[in-house]
Design an enzyme around this catalytic site. Structure first.
Site, PDB file in Angstrom:
ATOM      1  CB  CYS A 182      -0.940  -0.046   1.192  1.00 20.02           C
ATOM      2  SG  CYS A 182      -1.892  -1.576   1.176  1.00 20.02           S
ATOM      3  CG  HIS A 239      -1.926   4.737   5.039  1.00 22.83           C
ATOM      4  ND1 HIS A 239      -1.863   4.515   3.681  1.00 22.83           N
ATOM      5  CD2 HIS A 239      -2.004   3.510   5.611  1.00 22.83           C
ATOM      6  CE1 HIS A 239      -1.903   3.208   3.453  1.00 22.83           C
ATOM      7  NE2 HIS A 239      -1.991   2.575   4.599  1.00 22.83           N
ATOM      8  CD  GLU A 247      -1.986   8.260   8.796  1.00 22.24           C
ATOM      9  OE1 GLU A 247      -2.962   7.498   8.625  1.00 22.24           O
ATOM     10  OE2 GLU A 247      -1.516   8.981   7.878  1.00 22.24           O
ATOM     11  CE  LYS A 256      -5.510   4.273   1.831  1.00 22.94           C
ATOM     12  NZ  LYS A 256      -4.588   5.396   2.112  1.00 22.94           N
ATOM     13  CG  HIS A 271      -6.236   0.808   1.196  1.00 25.23           C
ATOM     14  ND1 HIS A 271      -5.303   1.249   0.292  1.00 25.23           N
ATOM     15  CD2 HIS A 271      -5.534   0.426   2.306  1.00 25.23           C
ATOM     16  CE1 HIS A 271      -4.093   1.123   0.824  1.00 25.23           C
ATOM     17  NE2 HIS A 271      -4.210   0.638   2.042  1.00 25.23           N
ATOM     18  CG  PHE A 331       0.048  -5.723   4.436  1.00 21.11           C
ATOM     19  CD1 PHE A 331      -0.460  -4.925   5.454  1.00 21.11           C
ATOM     20  CD2 PHE A 331      -0.819  -6.567   3.757  1.00 21.11           C
ATOM     21  CE1 PHE A 331      -1.815  -4.978   5.791  1.00 21.11           C
ATOM     22  CE2 PHE A 331      -2.182  -6.619   4.083  1.00 21.11           C
ATOM     23  CZ  PHE A 331      -2.670  -5.829   5.095  1.00 21.11           C
TER      24      PHE A 331
END
Lengths: 412, 77
Positions: free
Chosen positions: A162, A302, A313, A334, A339, A398
């Site tokens: 991502c 994010h 975050e 998002k 996403h 990830f």
């Protein structure tokens, strides 16, 4: 060090194809999340039945019918964005070896893998398409853009889950800064809303299961958030060395001044609990751009809508910005588009550039009951007009990977 | 009949209009196919006519006429 500016933008997204429609819907707070239409989620007993699919994309503008049948959607989305961005940049004359293309994807041709696996099993090896490998491999988006436009500089694909989009933009930025190339076509693309893709993320319990209310499913920073919603699409930016852009009289959106990248080295998927990786990533990006924390007006977060990401975050932002964290604006695209995985950073970079250009910050929709641990100004539910001179865009992936970009309005 | 089907498949696969096809047309030089297009084309003929075209036979096929002649022999029309 040479300076780098943004001169062109292109987008394919769940709220519209083309920057104009994308930006209109994003600033109106429109959600692009619906029940999945391309296949029937019930046929596979999927616990997750929703996603942000692209609904208005016409591939006949870019492909002959025979090619359209073969090319993977993630490649098509990227190519369409490249046409839009390059036209927007009005890039007509160029030294081919001074233009590079770095377009990433998190997953690549997953749909092709699923379809061809079925062909292999049901009809045998001799029926597997000879175009499956060339059009399914992750670097074919970059490859096809080069082929169509004649760009002969460095050409490759970044794969970092991502954070892919931000890494691709960061790499193009560095190549121009250093002087290897003058123009970089950069971004990310993804089309992984497939039975196997949804099943895989659903097994991780990473996805929202709010199937009955798709448009409310992605709710970053809200206390009732229950996971992210998969989206698809692509974003491309034309990055250009400042003098190269000035000499040809290009329209300049803003300057890309900083890039930071780190890794948590903590867990395969979970962010480290104290937000250290995200904090260091933003800190390095600011230092790279010679920007003081107090100068930052806006963070395109994010903001995935997973319980962990949004909390951590927020923690990282507070750790870096201290009191200023409560003054700056933050929002998550998002909440509306879902996403987009490997395309997320790129599409959100396009939105960040538009925010600097227009002075409008798109909202975080569905933020109805803020999580007590998420207590910053996330621009809830309605866009705000706000002069943004310096903006950050975060992407984390990830593998513990983190990448942050810093954009700055050009000084008059 | 067989010719008509062959023309249709070539037209669909290579995106060439049917009236531009004739037995003397070469797949690669005249019709713009590349080596991967030819592989896919051979697969389509195998599917349509229920035959197997081994690689050594496929390598000999260069023109539209070659395909028609080969398939006629194979299908026994």
């Amino acid at each position: 060090m040479r300076r780098v500016v943004v001169t062109g933008l292109g987008v394919v997204s769940p709220v519209g194809t083309g920057v104009k429609k994308f930006w209109e819907n994003l600033t109106k707070g429109v959600s692009g999340i619906d029940r999945i239409r391309r296949f029937d989620p019930d046929q596979f007993n999927l616990s997750v039945k929703i996603g942000g699919e692209v609904k208005d994309f016409d591939d006949s503008k870019y492909f002959e019918p025979k090619e359209a049948k073969r090319v993977s959607d993630f490649v098509k989305f990227a190519l369409a964005c490249a046409y839009e961005a390059i036209e927007d940049a009005n890039l007509k004359k160029f030294d081919p070896y001074r233009v590079g293309v770095i377009v990433g994807t998190g997953i690549g041709g997953l749909r092709d893998i699923e379809e061809q696996k079925e062909v292999l099993e049901k009809r045998g090896a001799r029926r597997v398409s000879p175009f499956f490998i060339p059009y399914g491999i992750s670097n074919m988006a970059s490859g096809l853009i080069a082929l169509r436009f004649g760009f002969k500089g460095p050409n490759y694909c970044v794969v970092s889950a991502c954070a892919t989009g931000n890494h691709a933009i960061g790499d193009g930025f560095r190549l121009i800064q250093k002087g290897d190339i003058d123009v970089a076509i950069v971004g990310g693309t993804e089309s992984a809303i497939t039975p196997l893709g949804v099943a895989g993320f659903a097994s991780m319990k990473a996805l929202s299961t709010r199937n009955e209310e798709p448009k409310k499913a992605s709710r970053p920073f809200d206390k009732d958030r229950d996971g992210f919603v998969m989206g698809e699409g692509a974003g491309i930016l034309v990055l250009e060395e400042l003098n190269h852009a000035l000499r040809r009289g290009a329209k300049i959106y803003c300057e890309l001044v900083g890039y930071g990248a780190t890794d948590d080295a903590y867990h395969i998927t979970a962010p480290c609990a104290d937000g250290e990786g995200a904090y260091m990533c933003m800190k390095l990006a600011l230092e790279d751009g010679k920007v003081k924390p107090e100068e930052v007006d806006y963070i395109n977060a994010h903001g995935t809508s997973t319980p962990l990401n949004d909390k951590i975050e927020t923690l990282a932002i507070k750790k870096l910005f201290k009191d200023h964290a409560y003054k700056l604006k933050i929002s998550s695209n998002k909440s509306m588009i879902g996403h987009l995985l490997g395309a997320a950073g790129a599409v959100e970079a396009v939105a960040t550039v538009k925010t600097i250009e227009t002075g409008v910050i798109p909202p975080t929709i569905n933020l109805e009951n803020p999580d007590p641990e998420c207590d910053l100004d996330y621009v809830p539910n309605e866009a705000v007009k706000y002069p943004v001179r310096v903006a950050l865009s975060n992407s984390f992936g990830f593998g513990g990977t983190n990448a942050c970009l810093v954009f700055r309005k050009m000084k008059d | 009949m067989l010719e008509e089907k062959v023309y249709q498949i070539i037209s669909d696969q290579l995106g060439v209009e049917k009236d531009k096809l004739s037995p003397d047309k070469k797949l690669i030089e005249d019709l713009g196919a590349d080596s991967l297009d030819v592989v896919e084309l051979i697969m389509a003929f195998e599917e349509e006519f229920g035959v197997e075209i081994p690689d050594e036979d496929a390598e000999k096929i260069q023109t539209v006429g070659d395909i028609i002649a080969y398939l006629k022999e194979k299908v026994g029309e």
